[in-house]
Design a protein around this motif. Structure first.
Motif, PDB file in Angstrom:
ATOM      1  N   TRP A  25      42.858  35.867  43.696  1.00 59.62           N
ATOM      2  CA  TRP A  25      43.863  34.846  43.384  1.00 59.62           C
ATOM      3  C   TRP A  25      43.325  33.426  43.403  1.00 59.62           C
ATOM      4  O   TRP A  25      43.960  32.528  42.860  1.00 59.62           O
ATOM      5  N   HIS A  30      38.716  30.539  39.104  1.00 57.44           N
ATOM      6  CA  HIS A  30      40.013  29.852  39.139  1.00 57.44           C
ATOM      7  C   HIS A  30      39.806  28.347  39.331  1.00 57.44           C
ATOM      8  O   HIS A  30      40.443  27.525  38.668  1.00 57.44           O
ATOM      9  N   TRP A  41      42.931  30.085  36.458  1.00 55.83           N
ATOM     10  CA  TRP A  41      42.936  31.358  35.763  1.00 55.83           C
ATOM     11  C   TRP A  41      41.555  31.985  35.841  1.00 55.83           C
ATOM     12  O   TRP A  41      40.548  31.287  35.800  1.00 55.83           O
ATOM     13  N   LYS A  43      39.538  35.352  34.142  1.00 53.49           N
ATOM     14  CA  LYS A  43      39.502  36.543  33.307  1.00 53.49           C
ATOM     15  C   LYS A  43      38.966  37.726  34.099  1.00 53.49           C
ATOM     16  O   LYS A  43      39.466  38.847  33.980  1.00 53.49           O
ATOM     17  N   ASP A  46      41.693  39.001  36.359  1.00 57.11           N
ATOM     18  CA  ASP A  46      42.706  39.677  35.540  1.00 57.11           C
ATOM     19  C   ASP A  46      42.218  41.062  35.117  1.00 57.11           C
ATOM     20  O   ASP A  46      42.972  42.028  35.157  1.00 57.11           O
ATOM     21  N   ASN A  47      40.942  41.151  34.726  1.00 53.67           N
ATOM     22  CA  ASN A  47      40.378  42.443  34.333  1.00 53.67           C
ATOM     23  C   ASN A  47      40.354  43.414  35.512  1.00 53.67           C
ATOM     24  O   ASN A  47      40.639  44.600  35.352  1.00 53.67           O
ATOM     25  N   THR A  50      43.875  44.634  36.167  1.00 51.44           N
ATOM     26  CA  THR A  50      44.272  45.567  35.120  1.00 51.44           C
ATOM     27  C   THR A  50      43.651  46.940  35.380  1.00 51.44           C
ATOM     28  O   THR A  50      44.328  47.967  35.255  1.00 51.44           O
TER      29      THR A  50
END
Length: 76
Positions: A25, A30, A41, A43, A46-47, A50
């Motif tokens: 986080w 970030h 953010w 990536k 996020d990956n 996911t």
């Protein structure tokens, strides 16, 4: 659009001493995105999230399929 270089440096310098690291986080990606674009953010994070969600879903579906098999198909 990225901020101008002097703005990026100003934002980063303003965050010196602000400790709070979390690999999913609040990591270095970030931080860099926040300094450059004003949005924290990552990536990579996020990956990873996911992959965790997809992996968990696959395990859950496989477990349900096995239970269905035991209940309705398997002859003991």
């Amino acid at each position: 659009r990225p901020f101008r270089p002097h703005e990026i440096v100003r934002i980063a310098m303003g965050m010196i001493g602000d400790i709070g690291y979390n690999v999913l986080w609040q990591n270095c990606e970030h931080f860099a995105a926040f300094c450059r674009y004003g949005v924290a953010w990552s990536k990579q994070a996020d990956n990873a999230l996911t992959a965790i969600v997809v992996g968990g879903t696959i395990v859950a579906v496989a477990g349900l399929a096995y239970e269905f098999y035991k209940m309705f198909i398997k002859d003991d």
